[in-house]
Scaffold this motif. Sequence first.
Motif, PDB file in Angstrom:
ATOM      1  N   ILE A 128       4.003   7.783  11.637  1.00 18.53           N
ATOM      2  CA  ILE A 128       4.942   7.024  11.144  1.00 18.53           C
ATOM      3  C   ILE A 128       5.301   7.881   9.779  1.00 18.53           C
ATOM      4  CG2 ILE A 128       5.773   4.959  10.044  1.00 18.53           C
ATOM      5  CD1 ILE A 128       3.021   4.729  12.378  1.00 18.53           C
ATOM      6  N   ARG A 129       6.435   8.215   9.666  1.00 13.84           N
ATOM      7  CA  ARG A 129       6.962   9.318   8.370  1.00 13.84           C
ATOM      8  C   ARG A 129       7.666   8.117   7.453  1.00 13.84           C
ATOM      9  NH1 ARG A 129       4.678  13.956   9.820  1.00 13.84           N
ATOM     10  NH2 ARG A 129       5.397  14.682  11.732  1.00 13.84           N
ATOM     11  N   ASN A 130       7.390   8.467   6.152  1.00 15.75           N
ATOM     12  CA  ASN A 130       8.148   7.433   4.970  1.00 15.75           C
ATOM     13  C   ASN A 130       7.884   6.134   5.165  1.00 15.75           C
ATOM     14  OD1 ASN A 130       9.561   9.631   4.028  1.00 15.75           O
ATOM     15  ND2 ASN A 130      10.975   9.653   5.637  1.00 15.75           N
ATOM     16  N   PRO A 131       6.586   5.731   5.233  1.00 16.01           N
ATOM     17  CA  PRO A 131       6.149   4.488   5.863  1.00 16.01           C
ATOM     18  C   PRO A 131       6.426   3.468   4.609  1.00 16.01           C
ATOM     19  CG  PRO A 131       4.316   5.562   5.591  1.00 16.01           C
ATOM     20  CD  PRO A 131       5.197   6.459   5.328  1.00 16.01           C
ATOM     21  N   GLY A 132       6.514   2.159   5.054  1.00 13.65           N
ATOM     22  CA  GLY A 132       6.503   1.049   4.218  1.00 13.65           C
ATOM     23  C   GLY A 132       5.027   0.063   4.668  1.00 13.65           C
ATOM     24  N   VAL A 133       4.055   0.152   3.944  1.00 14.98           N
ATOM     25  CA  VAL A 133       2.926  -0.674   4.545  1.00 14.98           C
ATOM     26  C   VAL A 133       2.566  -1.768   3.535  1.00 14.98           C
ATOM     27  CG1 VAL A 133       0.358  -0.167   5.080  1.00 14.98           C
ATOM     28  CG2 VAL A 133       1.828   1.701   5.166  1.00 14.98           C
ATOM     29  N   THR A 134       2.481  -2.810   4.177  1.00 13.64           N
ATOM     30  CA  THR A 134       1.977  -4.107   3.499  1.00 13.64           C
ATOM     31  C   THR A 134       0.771  -4.682   4.195  1.00 13.64           C
ATOM     32  OG1 THR A 134       4.333  -4.534   3.005  1.00 13.64           O
ATOM     33  CG2 THR A 134       2.895  -6.399   2.768  1.00 13.64           C
ATOM     34  N   LYS A 135      -0.237  -4.903   3.381  1.00  8.55           N
ATOM     35  CA  LYS A 135      -1.396  -5.679   3.965  1.00  8.55           C
ATOM     36  C   LYS A 135      -1.187  -7.164   3.631  1.00  8.55           C
ATOM     37  CE  LYS A 135      -5.548  -5.188   1.628  1.00  8.55           C
ATOM     38  NZ  LYS A 135      -6.826  -4.855   1.275  1.00  8.55           N
ATOM     39  N   VAL A 136      -1.360  -7.985   4.475  1.00  7.33           N
ATOM     40  CA  VAL A 136      -1.413  -9.425   4.502  1.00  7.33           C
ATOM     41  C   VAL A 136      -2.731 -10.138   4.854  1.00  7.33           C
ATOM     42  CG1 VAL A 136      -0.088 -11.425   5.453  1.00  7.33           C
ATOM     43  CG2 VAL A 136       0.865  -9.283   5.238  1.00  7.33           C
TER      44      VAL A 136
ATOM     45  N   ILE B  15       3.584  -2.266   9.106  1.00  4.87           N
ATOM     46  CA  ILE B  15       4.168  -0.937   8.992  1.00  4.87           C
ATOM     47  C   ILE B  15       5.428  -0.751   9.565  1.00  4.87           C
ATOM     48  CG2 ILE B  15       3.340   1.555   9.386  1.00  4.87           C
ATOM     49  CD1 ILE B  15       0.679   0.610   9.827  1.00  4.87           C
ATOM     50  N   THR B  16       6.327  -0.255   8.812  1.00  2.00           N
ATOM     51  CA  THR B  16       7.619   0.248   9.051  1.00  2.00           C
ATOM     52  C   THR B  16       7.823   1.602   8.592  1.00  2.00           C
ATOM     53  OG1 THR B  16       8.626  -0.479   6.849  1.00  2.00           O
ATOM     54  CG2 THR B  16       8.594  -2.206   8.653  1.00  2.00           C
ATOM     55  N   GLY B  17       8.738   2.220   9.449  1.00  2.00           N
ATOM     56  CA  GLY B  17       8.838   3.763   9.188  1.00  2.00           C
ATOM     57  C   GLY B  17       9.668   4.489  10.266  1.00  2.00           C
ATOM     58  N   GLU B  18       9.767   5.778   9.993  1.00  2.00           N
ATOM     59  CA  GLU B  18      10.325   6.773  11.198  1.00  2.00           C
ATOM     60  C   GLU B  18       9.157   6.967  12.141  1.00  2.00           C
ATOM     61  OE1 GLU B  18      11.921   9.734   8.937  1.00  2.00           O
ATOM     62  OE2 GLU B  18      12.845   8.495   7.611  1.00  2.00           O
ATOM     63  N   ILE B  19       9.288   6.614  13.366  1.00  2.85           N
ATOM     64  CA  ILE B  19       8.306   6.696  14.565  1.00  2.85           C
ATOM     65  C   ILE B  19       8.405   8.001  15.195  1.00  2.85           C
ATOM     66  CG2 ILE B  19       6.876   5.795  16.151  1.00  2.85           C
ATOM     67  CD1 ILE B  19       7.510   3.078  15.062  1.00  2.85           C
ATOM     68  N   GLU B  20       7.388   8.821  15.316  1.00  4.15           N
ATOM     69  CA  GLU B  20       7.257  10.118  16.092  1.00  4.15           C
ATOM     70  C   GLU B  20       6.328  10.260  17.055  1.00  4.15           C
ATOM     71  OE1 GLU B  20       6.490  14.584  15.321  1.00  4.15           O
ATOM     72  OE2 GLU B  20       7.584  13.836  13.724  1.00  4.15           O
TER      73      GLU B  20
ATOM     74  N   ILE C  38       0.879  -1.170   0.232  1.00  2.00           N
ATOM     75  CA  ILE C  38       0.009   0.114  -0.007  1.00  2.00           C
ATOM     76  C   ILE C  38       0.784   1.137   0.058  1.00  2.00           C
ATOM     77  CG2 ILE C  38      -1.634   1.519   1.431  1.00  2.00           C
ATOM     78  CD1 ILE C  38      -2.802  -1.405   2.457  1.00  2.00           C
ATOM     79  N   GLU C  39       0.873   1.960  -0.961  1.00  2.14           N
ATOM     80  CA  GLU C  39       1.635   3.554  -1.061  1.00  2.14           C
ATOM     81  C   GLU C  39       0.868   4.407  -0.197  1.00  2.14           C
ATOM     82  OE1 GLU C  39       3.107   4.705  -4.566  1.00  2.14           O
ATOM     83  OE2 GLU C  39       3.054   2.739  -5.698  1.00  2.14           O
ATOM     84  N   ALA C  40       1.496   4.565   0.804  1.00  2.85           N
ATOM     85  CA  ALA C  40       1.171   5.502   1.836  1.00  2.85           C
ATOM     86  C   ALA C  40       2.419   6.561   2.093  1.00  2.85           C
ATOM     87  CB  ALA C  40       0.835   4.879   3.237  1.00  2.85           C
ATOM     88  N   GLU C  41       1.900   7.933   2.369  1.00  2.81           N
ATOM     89  CA  GLU C  41       2.648   9.093   2.690  1.00  2.81           C
ATOM     90  C   GLU C  41       2.970   9.231   4.178  1.00  2.81           C
ATOM     91  OE1 GLU C  41       1.163  12.420   0.858  1.00  2.81           O
ATOM     92  OE2 GLU C  41       0.960  11.639  -1.034  1.00  2.81           O
ATOM     93  N   GLU C  42       2.045   8.887   4.795  1.00  3.95           N
ATOM     94  CA  GLU C  42       2.167   8.948   6.494  1.00  3.95           C
ATOM     95  C   GLU C  42       1.043   7.966   6.878  1.00  3.95           C
ATOM     96  OE1 GLU C  42       2.840  13.031   8.654  1.00  3.95           O
ATOM     97  OE2 GLU C  42       0.682  12.701   8.438  1.00  3.95           O
ATOM     98  N   VAL C  43       1.495   7.461   8.279  1.00  5.80           N
ATOM     99  CA  VAL C  43       0.427   6.495   8.683  1.00  5.80           C
ATOM    100  C   VAL C  43       0.507   7.432  10.148  1.00  5.80           C
ATOM    101  CG1 VAL C  43       0.217   4.321  10.036  1.00  5.80           C
ATOM    102  CG2 VAL C  43       0.730   4.458   7.615  1.00  5.80           C
TER     103      VAL C  43
END
Length: 71
Positions: A40-48, A58-63, A24-29
């Motif tokens: 979560i910035r610059n996320p990598g989102v995979t639906k399983v 969800i992976t990315g930079e967490i604030e 899933i292409e996401a800009e922010e979660v």
Amino acid sequence: MMPGMNPKMLKHAMKQLGVKEEEIEAEEVIIRTKDKDLIIRNPGVTKVKMMGQESLQITGEIEEQLRLNLE
């Protein structure tokens, strides 16, 4: 991914087990809890989808940001 396993073989094995993945292409979660937001910035989102259940990985930079209670 499992170390030492060929990605093609892993994908084939998951397909045989009925596991489906979708990127899933996401800009922010944003995950909102009672007292804070997890952004979560610059996320990598995979639906399983597996055994009738859907989940998100969800992976990315967490604030973390505290939420103000304006009641």
